[in-house]
Design an enzyme around this catalytic site. Structure first.
Site, PDB file in Angstrom:
ATOM      1  N   ILE A  22       4.984  -5.948 -11.052  1.00 51.11           N
ATOM      2  CA  ILE A  22       6.434  -6.057 -11.056  1.00 51.11           C
ATOM      3  C   ILE A  22       6.967  -6.053 -12.497  1.00 51.11           C
ATOM      4  CG2 ILE A  22       8.431  -7.404 -10.279  1.00 51.11           C
ATOM      5  CD1 ILE A  22       6.601  -5.983  -8.086  1.00 51.11           C
ATOM      6  N   LEU A  38       8.707  -4.624  -4.702  1.00 55.06           N
ATOM      7  CA  LEU A  38       8.413  -3.835  -3.512  1.00 55.06           C
ATOM      8  C   LEU A  38       6.894  -3.751  -3.336  1.00 55.06           C
ATOM      9  CD1 LEU A  38       9.440  -1.898  -1.244  1.00 55.06           C
ATOM     10  CD2 LEU A  38       9.344  -0.050  -2.923  1.00 55.06           C
ATOM     11  N   GLY A  43      -7.011  16.124 -35.071  1.00 54.89           N
ATOM     12  CA  GLY A  43      -7.760  14.861 -35.093  1.00 54.89           C
ATOM     13  C   GLY A  43      -6.833  13.668 -35.233  1.00 54.89           C
ATOM     14  N   ARG A  90       1.737  19.637 -42.104  1.00 55.63           N
ATOM     15  CA  ARG A  90       0.285  19.774 -42.135  1.00 55.63           C
ATOM     16  C   ARG A  90      -0.106  21.198 -42.535  1.00 55.63           C
ATOM     17  NH1 ARG A  90      -4.566  17.422 -42.870  1.00 55.63           N
ATOM     18  NH2 ARG A  90      -6.181  18.734 -41.957  1.00 55.63           N
ATOM     19  N   GLU A 148       7.861   4.490  -9.339  1.00 57.96           N
ATOM     20  CA  GLU A 148       9.044   5.001  -8.622  1.00 57.96           C
ATOM     21  C   GLU A 148       8.688   6.260  -7.823  1.00 57.96           C
ATOM     22  OE1 GLU A 148      12.573   3.870  -9.439  1.00 57.96           O
ATOM     23  OE2 GLU A 148      12.016   2.402 -10.961  1.00 57.96           O
ATOM     24  N   ARG A 204      14.676   6.969  -9.744  1.00 62.42           N
ATOM     25  CA  ARG A 204      13.942   8.196 -10.085  1.00 62.42           C
ATOM     26  C   ARG A 204      14.684   8.996 -11.150  1.00 62.42           C
ATOM     27  NH1 ARG A 204      11.942   9.149  -3.865  1.00 62.42           N
ATOM     28  NH2 ARG A 204      10.324   7.556  -4.087  1.00 62.42           N
ATOM     29  N   GLU A 244       2.871  -4.277  -3.401  1.00 58.33           N
ATOM     30  CA  GLU A 244       2.007  -5.440  -3.160  1.00 58.33           C
ATOM     31  C   GLU A 244       0.558  -5.046  -3.402  1.00 58.33           C
ATOM     32  OE1 GLU A 244       2.765  -7.077   0.703  1.00 58.33           O
ATOM     33  OE2 GLU A 244       4.882  -7.491   0.215  1.00 58.33           O
ATOM     34  N   GLY A 290       1.455   0.303  -1.818  1.00 62.77           N
ATOM     35  CA  GLY A 290       2.201   0.867  -2.948  1.00 62.77           C
ATOM     36  C   GLY A 290       2.990   2.055  -2.453  1.00 62.77           C
TER      37      GLY A 290
HETATM   38  C1  LIG Z   1       3.642  -0.210 -15.220  1.00 66.94           C
HETATM   39  C2  LIG Z   1       4.015  -0.301 -13.787  1.00 66.94           C
HETATM   40  C3  LIG Z   1       5.244  -0.802 -13.422  1.00 66.94           C
HETATM   41  C4  LIG Z   1       5.590  -0.922 -12.077  1.00 66.94           C
HETATM   42  N1  LIG Z   1       6.784  -1.530 -11.744  1.00 66.94           N
HETATM   43  C5  LIG Z   1       7.044  -1.796 -10.444  1.00 66.94           C
HETATM   44  C6  LIG Z   1       8.175  -2.591 -10.066  1.00 66.94           C
HETATM   45  O1  LIG Z   1       8.950  -3.023 -10.932  1.00 66.94           O
HETATM   46  N2  LIG Z   1       8.385  -2.869  -8.782  1.00 66.94           N
HETATM   47  C7  LIG Z   1       7.547  -2.407  -7.798  1.00 66.94           C
HETATM   48  O2  LIG Z   1       7.788  -2.707  -6.642  1.00 66.94           O
HETATM   49  N3  LIG Z   1       6.471  -1.657  -8.110  1.00 66.94           N
HETATM   50  C8  LIG Z   1       6.189  -1.352  -9.409  1.00 66.94           C
HETATM   51  N4  LIG Z   1       5.073  -0.616  -9.741  1.00 66.94           N
HETATM   52  C9  LIG Z   1       4.232  -0.118  -8.684  1.00 66.94           C
HETATM   53  C10 LIG Z   1       4.281   1.396  -8.525  1.00 66.94           C
HETATM   54  O3  LIG Z   1       5.513   1.797  -8.009  1.00 66.94           O
HETATM   55  C11 LIG Z   1       3.096   1.807  -7.657  1.00 66.94           C
HETATM   56  O4  LIG Z   1       1.935   1.598  -8.418  1.00 66.94           O
HETATM   57  C12 LIG Z   1       3.190   3.240  -7.206  1.00 66.94           C
HETATM   58  O5  LIG Z   1       4.229   3.398  -6.274  1.00 66.94           O
HETATM   59  C13 LIG Z   1       1.890   3.734  -6.576  1.00 66.94           C
HETATM   60  O6  LIG Z   1       1.416   2.830  -5.617  1.00 66.94           O
HETATM   61  P1  LIG Z   1      -0.116   2.339  -5.667  1.00 66.94           P
HETATM   62  O7  LIG Z   1      -0.380   1.868  -7.048  1.00 66.94           O
HETATM   63  O8  LIG Z   1      -0.336   1.385  -4.583  1.00 66.94           O
HETATM   64  O9  LIG Z   1      -0.946   3.635  -5.453  1.00 66.94           O
HETATM   65  P2  LIG Z   1      -1.474   4.190  -4.068  1.00 66.94           P
HETATM   66  O10 LIG Z   1      -0.383   4.195  -3.086  1.00 66.94           O
HETATM   67  O11 LIG Z   1      -2.724   3.447  -3.730  1.00 66.94           O
HETATM   68  O12 LIG Z   1      -1.821   5.692  -4.464  1.00 66.94           O
HETATM   69  C14 LIG Z   1      -3.073   6.082  -5.039  1.00 66.94           C
HETATM   70  C15 LIG Z   1      -3.107   7.616  -5.100  1.00 66.94           C
HETATM   71  O13 LIG Z   1      -3.008   8.153  -3.786  1.00 66.94           O
HETATM   72  C16 LIG Z   1      -1.943   9.074  -3.704  1.00 66.94           C
HETATM   73  N5  LIG Z   1      -1.372   8.981  -2.373  1.00 66.94           N
HETATM   74  C17 LIG Z   1      -0.973   7.885  -1.690  1.00 66.94           C
HETATM   75  N6  LIG Z   1      -0.494   8.228  -0.496  1.00 66.94           N
HETATM   76  C18 LIG Z   1      -0.588   9.572  -0.406  1.00 66.94           C
HETATM   77  C19 LIG Z   1      -0.260  10.527   0.595  1.00 66.94           C
HETATM   78  N7  LIG Z   1       0.297  10.155   1.749  1.00 66.94           N
HETATM   79  N8  LIG Z   1      -0.511  11.821   0.348  1.00 66.94           N
HETATM   80  C20 LIG Z   1      -1.037  12.217  -0.838  1.00 66.94           C
HETATM   81  N9  LIG Z   1      -1.372  11.361  -1.809  1.00 66.94           N
HETATM   82  C21 LIG Z   1      -1.152  10.051  -1.595  1.00 66.94           C
HETATM   83  C22 LIG Z   1      -0.977   8.665  -4.789  1.00 66.94           C
HETATM   84  O14 LIG Z   1      -0.168   9.750  -5.195  1.00 66.94           O
HETATM   85  C23 LIG Z   1      -1.932   8.231  -5.871  1.00 66.94           C
HETATM   86  O15 LIG Z   1      -2.359   9.373  -6.562  1.00 66.94           O
HETATM   87  C24 LIG Z   1       4.715  -0.481 -11.075  1.00 66.94           C
HETATM   88  C25 LIG Z   1       3.483   0.060 -11.458  1.00 66.94           C
HETATM   89  C26 LIG Z   1       3.117   0.132 -12.772  1.00 66.94           C
HETATM   90  C27 LIG Z   1       1.748   0.649 -13.115  1.00 66.94           C
END
Ligand SMILES: Cc1cc2nc3c(=O)[nH]c(=O)nc-3n(C[C@H](O)[C@H](O)[C@H](O)COP(=O)(O)OP(=O)(O)OC[C@H]3O[C@@H](n4cnc5c(N)ncnc54)[C@H](O)[C@@H]3O)c2cc1C
Lengths: 248, 394
Positions: free
Chosen positions: B164, B130, B350, B278, B373, B253, B132, B136
């Site tokens: 992903i 999902l 520590g 400890r 998620e 979720r 890109e 996100g």
């Molecule tokens: C280890 C790992 C595994 C993952 N696995 C998958 C996977 O299998 N498939 C997949 O599709 N994705 C996957 N992801 C992606 C993940 O779901 C996204 O990273 C996540 O949804 C956040 O998107 P972003 O990184 O683009 O952050 P951003 O959307 O850029 O968000 C950055 C910050 O802004 C905040 N923010 C954004 N919009 C708003 C708003 N409207 N109001 C308030 N705050 C906001 C967010 O809460 C966050 O704090 C994975 C990520 C990681 C790190």
């Protein structure tokens, strides 16, 4: 060849047993119960023999309360073919179990009866030996390896200071030791299949066995608490200490 | 038929027997293997094949299709149980039993169910694409595009998916892509495609280095003129992809909430042991009331999350609308886990900061639960949006 595997429902080996306040036994209320670990090794060994084409059928047997069905289901989920529960709420002693097993063996005509060397609840280490005597068949106790050789079974036994190899003409009784194998975990698909396997429920009376107690428990007590150790500076101090304690 | 099976789940006797085996498996096999998972950054092959044999990859797949047909309550319980061990063990089958399975269930055609359910139940690894590089939280802004294949009834996909999970191991991906240039209401510009990862044009980047969760891998998935047949379109209809994804997210979720709850329990158990062993000022630190407060707060919060898990999963199994509840559970449980692992580091003192002890990896591993998620902020927005809509309709 058919293998009978008797399995006992006992207090789970991970549970810390608590002695009842009146010293009459171990408190089993709300305590997790599982298959005796040595019996699990017996089930595993029987399954391996079947997988190797040395046995055709594995029958799991338990003598105990209705709840022992769960233990039998576990044996079935691991790979036993069918099960017999000899249901009784009495606390059964090794001799009564051995008599019941003998009666079942007469009906089933197995090549092997494979069971744990002892159950971890009472640690009797008697059932297999008593069964061998009652059946007047050879026994290989404390098995470390089991190998079928034509009409015989070759058992390497764990004895003090090493391994002893015995060759027994089947039908024979084998009791399993800890190092014989590492039992498998029952998979979800196999647990589901086990539901459909047959589980007969009998009673000791069906085999003409009286399970009345022949032993009385006078008292059960916790083992004494271990004394704290002591750290010494060096080897010399250690030797001195041991001499003082009379152990060196 | 499969709907009712999955709501009732497996009969409780069989399920309890499985949980029993699983608890043992976690204790006897997975916990001792953690060091190896961390050192080699992967789940050992023999454990992976044991996990497949045990049926973990098909927990939620209906029985008729080779799975175990667990309902949501049971599924969450399995996740919580296995999440007691290092997160990589859950991660490798999480997409199979979570996102991928529920997308097939919610949107798949009969043919897609018949094709893919048995395969993922048998242990083919799935991934879900999902996110890109440019989208996100606002995932509907994705740029990956699927255009009709001019030479047949299929589709041609182009784009890049980021972060992903399981991409380096995956046999199949559920890829979300635009089928319309312009955004449409209800995100009907997005469709979902089932793409075997060996399809020409699919490539996977090297695994990203990350803060924690050693042994679990995320990577980019590049789609370069990837031709897929018409029946790769989930549900056989365009414009449904986002809806399927969002329905599946509820389930995902709950899985992350359950994982957070299981891992918090693990961290707390470890702290409880440490606090008893400890010594400071001549006695176990567990005797100090300020340590006891941290233990008690952690226990209470884990209990609250467990109670939420029981409630939200029962609601899902009754067929209720659970967007708010699932979001609340995931947000609470993941934040709770963050607080617990933080306290656990504190209790370790520590030693809590040193790699030699477990506390610091609990701390690092747990951090992602608040992000993927749906970040906590996005979940809060969804809960509030629902609240406000319900208020307006009162
Ligand atoms: C280890 C790992 C595994 C993952 N696995 C998958 C996977 O299998 N498939 C997949 O599709 N994705 C996957 N992801 C992606 C993940 O779901 C996204 O990273 C996540 O949804 C956040 O998107 P972003 O990184 O683009 O952050 P951003 O959307 O850029 O968000 C950055 C910050 O802004 C905040 N923010 C954004 N919009 C708003 C708003 N409207 N109001 C308030 N705050 C906001 C967010 O809460 C966050 O704090 C994975 C990520 C990681 C790190």
């Amino acid at each position: 060849m058919k293998i009978l595997v008797p399995v006992k429902r006992v207090i789970d080996y991970n549970v810390k047993p608590r002695v009842k306040a009146d010293g009459s036994g171990v408190d089993l209320a709300n305590v997790k119960m599982s298959m005796n670990p040595f019996d699990e090794i017996a089930v595993e060994e029987a399954i391996r023999l079947k997988e190797a084409g040395k046995a055709e059928e594995i029958v799991a047997i338990s003598v105990g309360p209705a709840k022992a069905q769960e233990t039998l289901r576990t044996a079935l989920a691991m790979g036993a073919d069918r099960a017999i529960l000899v249901e009784t709420d009495d606390e059964v002693e090794p001799l009564a179990v051995a008599k019941i097993l003998k009666a079942i063996a007469e009906e089933e005509q197995p090549g092997l009866v494979m069971l744990g060397k002892q159950a971890i609840d009472d640690d009797s280490n008697q059932t297999g030996q008593m069964l061998a005597a009652l059946m007047q068949r050879p026994q290989g106790t404390f098995a470390n390896t089991v190998e079928i050789d034509g009409d015989s079974v070759i058992v390497k036994r764990e004895i003090d200071g090493g391994l002893e190899t015995v060759k027994l003409t089947m039908p024979a009784i084998v009791t399993t030791d800890l190092r014989l194998n590492e039992p498998r975990y029952a998979s979800l698909p196999n647990i589901m299949k086990a539901k459909k396997k047959s589980l007969d429920v009998k009673t000791p009376a069906d085999y003409g066995v009286d399970t009345a107690k022949r032993l009385t428990t006078t008292n059960v007590a916790e083992p004494p608490v271990r004394q704290a150790g002591e750290k010494v500076e060096d080897v010399d101090a250690l030797v001195m200490k041991m001499k003082a304690l009379g152990i060196a | 038929m499969s709907e009712t099976v999955s709501a009732n789940g497996m009969d409780s006797e069989t399920f309890d027997q499985f949980i029993d085996q699983l608890e043992r498996y976690v204790r006897e096999r997975l916990l001792p293997a953690e060091k190896e998972v961390i050192a080699n950054d992967r789940v050992p092959e023999d454990i992976l094949s044991e996990m497949k044999d045990m049926g973990l990859f098909g927990l939620t797949v209906p029985e008729d299709y080779g799975g175990a047909g667990l309902n949501t309550r049971q599924y969450a319980q399995v996740v919580r149980t296995i999440a007691y061990a290092a997160p990589a063990f859950r991660s490798i089958f999480s997409i199979n039993v979570g996102m991928f399975n529920s997308a097939i269930k919610n949107g798949g055609t009969d043919e897609q169910k018949a094709e893919w359910w048995p395969r993922i139940a048998a242990g083919e690894v799935a991934c879900f694409g999902l996110t890109e590089p440019g989208s996100g939280s606002d995932s509907a802004a994705m740029q990956t595009f699927a255009k009709p294949d001019p030479d047949g009834n299929g589709w041609i996909l182009n784009g890049t998916k980021r972060y992903i999970t399981n991409a380096p191991h995956a046999d199949v991906g559920l890829i979300m892509a635009r089928t319309e240039k312009d955004a449409l209401p209800k995100n009907a510009h997005v469709s979902a495609f089932i793409v075997p990862m060996d399809t020409p044009g699919v490539s996977v980047g090297s695994a990203d280095e990350k803060m924690g969760q050693a042994g679990s891998h995320v990577a980019d998935v590049m789609l370069d003129d990837v031709h897929v047949p018409g029946d790769a379109l989930l549900g056989g209809e365009t414009g449904q992809g986002f809806r399927f994804a969002m329905q599946s997210l509820d389930n995902g979720r709950i899985s992350v909430g359950a994982a957070s709850t299981g891992y918090a329990r693990r961290a707390l158990d470890s702290a409880l042991k440490y606090a008893n062993e400890r010594q400071a000022f001549g006695e176990p630190i567990a005797n100090f009331q300020l340590i006891q407060q941290m233990l008690a707060e952690s226990w209470t919060e884990i209990y609250a999350a467990e109670a939420m898990m029981a409630d939200v999963t029962a609601r899902v199994d009754r067929g209720e609308d659970t967007i708010k509840h699932a979001a609340a559970f995931k947000a609470f449980a993941s934040e709770m886990c963050g607080r617990v692992v933080d306290r656990v580091v504190q209790i370790y003192g520590g030693a809590g900061y040193l790699a030699e002890y477990d506390a610091e990896r609990f701390f690092r591993d747990a951090r992602i639960y608040r992000i993927y998620e749906g970040t906590t902020q996005i979940l809060q927005l969804q809960i509030a949006k629902r609240m406000l809509r319900e208020y307006a309709n009162m």
